[in-house]
Scaffold this active site. Structure first.
Site, PDB file in Angstrom:
ATOM      1  N   CYS A 149       0.820  -1.216   0.000  1.00 30.16           N
ATOM      2  CA  CYS A 149       0.000   0.000   0.000  1.00 30.16           C
ATOM      3  C   CYS A 149       0.854   1.266   0.000  1.00 30.16           C
ATOM      4  O   CYS A 149       0.664   2.154  -0.838  1.00 30.16           O
ATOM      5  CB  CYS A 149      -0.965  -0.019   1.180  1.00 30.16           C
ATOM      6  SG  CYS A 149      -0.227  -0.562   2.745  1.00 30.16           S
TER       7      CYS A 149
HETATM    8  N1  LIG Z   1      -4.567  -4.253   4.873  1.00 32.99           N
HETATM    9  C1  LIG Z   1      -3.987  -3.577   3.883  1.00 32.99           C
HETATM   10  O1  LIG Z   1      -4.258  -2.365   3.696  1.00 32.99           O
HETATM   11  C2  LIG Z   1      -3.034  -4.225   2.954  1.00 32.99           C
HETATM   12  C3  LIG Z   1      -2.632  -5.546   3.098  1.00 32.99           C
HETATM   13  N2  LIG Z   1      -1.744  -6.106   2.212  1.00 32.99           N
HETATM   14  C4  LIG Z   1      -1.319  -7.500   2.334  1.00 32.99           C
HETATM   15  O2  LIG Z   1      -2.428  -8.344   1.975  1.00 32.99           O
HETATM   16  C5  LIG Z   1      -2.400  -9.554   2.736  1.00 32.99           C
HETATM   17  C6  LIG Z   1      -3.714  -9.674   3.517  1.00 32.99           C
HETATM   18  O3  LIG Z   1      -3.854  -8.533   4.343  1.00 32.99           O
HETATM   19  P1  LIG Z   1      -5.113  -8.281   5.278  1.00 32.99           P
HETATM   20  O4  LIG Z   1      -6.346  -8.634   4.551  1.00 32.99           O
HETATM   21  O5  LIG Z   1      -4.957  -6.905   5.796  1.00 32.99           O
HETATM   22  O6  LIG Z   1      -4.848  -9.332   6.427  1.00 32.99           O
HETATM   23  P2  LIG Z   1      -5.816  -9.874   7.561  1.00 32.99           P
HETATM   24  O7  LIG Z   1      -4.984 -10.151   8.734  1.00 32.99           O
HETATM   25  O8  LIG Z   1      -6.964  -8.938   7.727  1.00 32.99           O
HETATM   26  O9  LIG Z   1      -6.371 -11.247   6.957  1.00 32.99           O
HETATM   27  C7  LIG Z   1      -5.530 -12.351   6.734  1.00 32.99           C
HETATM   28  C8  LIG Z   1      -6.348 -13.483   6.152  1.00 32.99           C
HETATM   29  O10 LIG Z   1      -5.490 -14.603   6.010  1.00 32.99           O
HETATM   30  C9  LIG Z   1      -6.020 -15.727   6.707  1.00 32.99           C
HETATM   31  N3  LIG Z   1      -4.922 -16.452   7.334  1.00 32.99           N
HETATM   32  C10 LIG Z   1      -4.072 -16.008   8.288  1.00 32.99           C
HETATM   33  N4  LIG Z   1      -3.158 -16.944   8.589  1.00 32.99           N
HETATM   34  C11 LIG Z   1      -3.437 -18.010   7.790  1.00 32.99           C
HETATM   35  C12 LIG Z   1      -2.860 -19.294   7.633  1.00 32.99           C
HETATM   36  N5  LIG Z   1      -1.833 -19.684   8.375  1.00 32.99           N
HETATM   37  N6  LIG Z   1      -3.403 -20.136   6.720  1.00 32.99           N
HETATM   38  C13 LIG Z   1      -4.469 -19.764   5.990  1.00 32.99           C
HETATM   39  N7  LIG Z   1      -5.071 -18.563   6.111  1.00 32.99           N
HETATM   40  C14 LIG Z   1      -4.549 -17.698   6.997  1.00 32.99           C
HETATM   41  C15 LIG Z   1      -6.949 -15.144   7.730  1.00 32.99           C
HETATM   42  O11 LIG Z   1      -7.946 -16.125   8.022  1.00 32.99           O
HETATM   43  P3  LIG Z   1      -8.932 -16.055   9.301  1.00 32.99           P
HETATM   44  O12 LIG Z   1      -9.530 -14.709   9.320  1.00 32.99           O
HETATM   45  O13 LIG Z   1      -9.911 -17.095   9.066  1.00 32.99           O
HETATM   46  O14 LIG Z   1      -8.026 -16.266  10.475  1.00 32.99           O
HETATM   47  C16 LIG Z   1      -7.506 -13.935   7.000  1.00 32.99           C
HETATM   48  O15 LIG Z   1      -8.564 -14.327   6.158  1.00 32.99           O
HETATM   49  C17 LIG Z   1      -1.181  -9.447   3.646  1.00 32.99           C
HETATM   50  O16 LIG Z   1      -0.101 -10.076   3.037  1.00 32.99           O
HETATM   51  C18 LIG Z   1      -0.934  -7.931   3.734  1.00 32.99           C
HETATM   52  O17 LIG Z   1       0.384  -7.619   4.022  1.00 32.99           O
HETATM   53  C19 LIG Z   1      -1.273  -5.420   1.139  1.00 32.99           C
HETATM   54  C20 LIG Z   1      -1.643  -4.129   0.940  1.00 32.99           C
HETATM   55  C21 LIG Z   1      -2.525  -3.419   1.851  1.00 32.99           C
HETATM   56  C1  LIG Z   2      -0.787   0.454   9.242  1.00 35.80           C
HETATM   57  C2  LIG Z   2       0.019  -0.793   8.993  1.00 35.80           C
HETATM   58  O1  LIG Z   2       0.369  -1.514   9.911  1.00 35.80           O
HETATM   59  N1  LIG Z   2       0.303  -1.070   7.723  1.00 35.80           N
HETATM   60  C3  LIG Z   2       1.037  -2.237   7.351  1.00 35.80           C
HETATM   61  C4  LIG Z   2       1.072  -2.355   5.841  1.00 35.80           C
HETATM   62  C5  LIG Z   2       1.018  -3.817   5.505  1.00 35.80           C
HETATM   63  C6  LIG Z   2       1.374  -4.214   4.144  1.00 35.80           C
HETATM   64  O2  LIG Z   2       0.792  -3.832   3.169  1.00 35.80           O
HETATM   65  O3  LIG Z   2       2.476  -4.955   4.124  1.00 35.80           O
HETATM   66  P1  LIG Z   2       2.974  -6.197   3.238  1.00 35.80           P
HETATM   67  O4  LIG Z   2       4.138  -5.684   2.548  1.00 35.80           O
HETATM   68  O5  LIG Z   2       3.314  -7.253   4.220  1.00 35.80           O
HETATM   69  O6  LIG Z   2       1.871  -6.582   2.309  1.00 35.80           O
HETATM   70  C7  LIG Z   2       2.463  -2.241   7.882  1.00 35.80           C
HETATM   71  O7  LIG Z   2       3.047  -1.202   8.076  1.00 35.80           O
HETATM   72  O8  LIG Z   2       3.023  -3.358   8.057  1.00 35.80           O
END
Ligand SMILES: NC(=O)C1=CN([C@@H]2O[C@H](COP(=O)(O)OP(=O)(O)OC[C@H]3O[C@@H](n4cnc5c(N)ncnc54)[C@H](OP(=O)(O)O)[C@@H]3O)[C@@H](O)[C@H]2O)C=CC1
Ligand SMILES: CC(=O)N[C@@H](CCC(=O)OP(=O)(O)O)C(=O)O
Length: 344
Positions: A149
């Site tokens: 992000c």
């Molecule tokens: N949030 C953001 O703004 C952004 C996030 N990302 C990346 O996107 C990815 C997802 O982020 P986000 O949606 O925020 O994460 P969340 O923590 O909100 O969700 C993670 C998801 O992965 C599942 N999960 C966690 N551990 C396992 C495992 N061991 N095996 C299978 N499933 C698993 C969880 O399942 P359950 O809920 O059932 O436990 C949940 O559905 C990450 O890699 C993050 O770094 C990238 C850009 C922006």
């Molecule tokens: C506010 C906040 O905690 N933001 C996250 C952004 C996560 C993310 O997008 O990281 P990946 O590169 O793992 O996908 C962080 O700083 O780690």
């Protein structure tokens, strides 16, 4: 119809993918995985999806995915998509990873910042999924590493200045993110009482997005480019503001810089270069796939100040992932993504 699977469907980016894809006419959601909510329907876990998606959640099963999907979005913590990529690709299923597994050209850098048990990517070829910069390669990619992000906001904000050679190789990036950027797992620092009415820097000079930003800026700049990157957690749900300070190589008017930016993004639906003297706000892109960019010059230090905003869950994650899917499957790039930002 493109048959879609979402792994990690119950996380913030997973739910955002379902919200967006529920309005996408060319897509059928066939498979949703979760760790903790198996056997439930997603609309019963997240009531915002009631009436939009009644697909049941399953424990991740690669054979079921391969049978039912053309493309898989991995919305999992980094490190998991790497374990399934070979099986998906050898079965003809394309992968868009929202985590960091496939964002790096050099596996050593990925391993240094994220950790990994293996030493290389094997035979997996991958593309950095920032459409405005890598559209042509994304079209035929089997595996797309969806950008982080913070990198999305920073790279889009800096690309025209770097590409046109008007700034020196010394860039300061000051970024602020909403709390949803951290995902849905509880963490003490993200509790309401601790982050509300407060703003704090974290991972200063050591955030994992620093090498990702440097990789892409170096390619645009045709030389090794270093950044000083300071992320902050702010008391809002969604949004990223990146304010970037770049020393100008020579005197150049704000009108000329504005023209460089407008020209660079003239064909881009999702990037809007604001008028001179207009500054962007996260509120103006909330819930949308837009990136707004504002420009200013500080004359007394000859510094270009670029201000770039996105919604971290949309252009910073799930919206951009759908944009990539559209490109990969020859669908109109903006399909399903023409949401008007929510205001106020
Ligand atoms: N949030 C953001 O703004 C952004 C996030 N990302 C990346 O996107 C990815 C997802 O982020 P986000 O949606 O925020 O994460 P969340 O923590 O909100 O969700 C993670 C998801 O992965 C599942 N999960 C966690 N551990 C396992 C495992 N061991 N095996 C299978 N499933 C698993 C969880 O399942 P359950 O809920 O059932 O436990 C949940 O559905 C990450 O890699 C993050 O770094 C990238 C850009 C922006
Ligand atoms: C506010 C906040 O905690 N933001 C996250 C952004 C996560 C993310 O997008 O990281 P990946 O590169 O793992 O996908 C962080 O700083 O780690």
């Amino acid at each position: 119809m493109v048959r879609v699977g979402i792994l990690g469907a119950t996380g913030y980016t997973g739910v955002e993918l379902i919200r967006i894809l529920s309005n996408h006419e060319d897509v059928q959601i066939k498979y949703l995985s979760s760790q903790n909510f198996n056997g439930k329907k997603i609309e019963d876990v997240y009531h915002s999806l009631k009436g939009y998606c009644d697909v049941e959640l399953h424990e991740l099963n690669i054979d079921d995915i391969v049978e039912s999907c053309d493309v898989v979005f991995a919305a999992l913590p980094s490190g998991y998509a790497m374990n399934i990529v070979e099986k998906l690709c050898s079965s003809g299923v394309r992968l868009i990873d929202l985590g960091a597994d496939f964002r790096f050209d050099d596996f050593k850098i990925y391993k240094e910042w994220y950790g990994a048990s293996s030493d290389d990517y094997g035979s997996v070829s991958r593309v950095y999924g920032l459409p405005e910069i890598h559209r042509q390669e994304i079209k035929n990619a089997m595996v797309v590493g969806n950008p982080g992000c913070y990198p999305t906001s920073a790279i889009l904000g800096l690309a025209p200045a770097l590409k046109s050679g008007i700034i020196e190789n010394h860039i300061i990036i000051d970024s602020k993110s909403g709390v949803s950027g951290a995902g849905h797992s509880p963490k003490q620092g993200n509790m309401y009482a601790e982050c509300n009415e407060s703003i704090k820097p974290y991972n200063v000079a050591k955030h994992r997005h620093m090498p990702e930003i440097e990789q892409e800026l170096s390619k645009l700049n045709h030389e090794d480019t270093k950044v000083i990157f300071t992320p902050h957690l702010t008391p809002m749900t969604r949004g990223i503001l990146s304010t970037m300070y770049c020393r100008l190589k020579k005197d150049i008017s704000i009108e000329s810089i504005h023209e460089i930016y407008r020209e660079f993004y003239k064909d881009e639906y999702f990037v809007k270069v604001l008028d001179i003297s207009e500054y962007p706000s996260t509120k103006s892109v909330y819930g949308s796939n837009f990136c707004h960019i504002g420009l200013e010059i500080d004359r007394h230090s000859n510094t270009l100040i670029v201000m770039s905003v996105i919604d971290n869950l949309v252009k910073g994650a799930s919206g951009q992932a759908v944009q990539n899917m559209n490109i990969m499957f020859g669908i109109d790039e903006a399909k399903g993504l023409k949401m008007v930002p929510v205001f106020p």
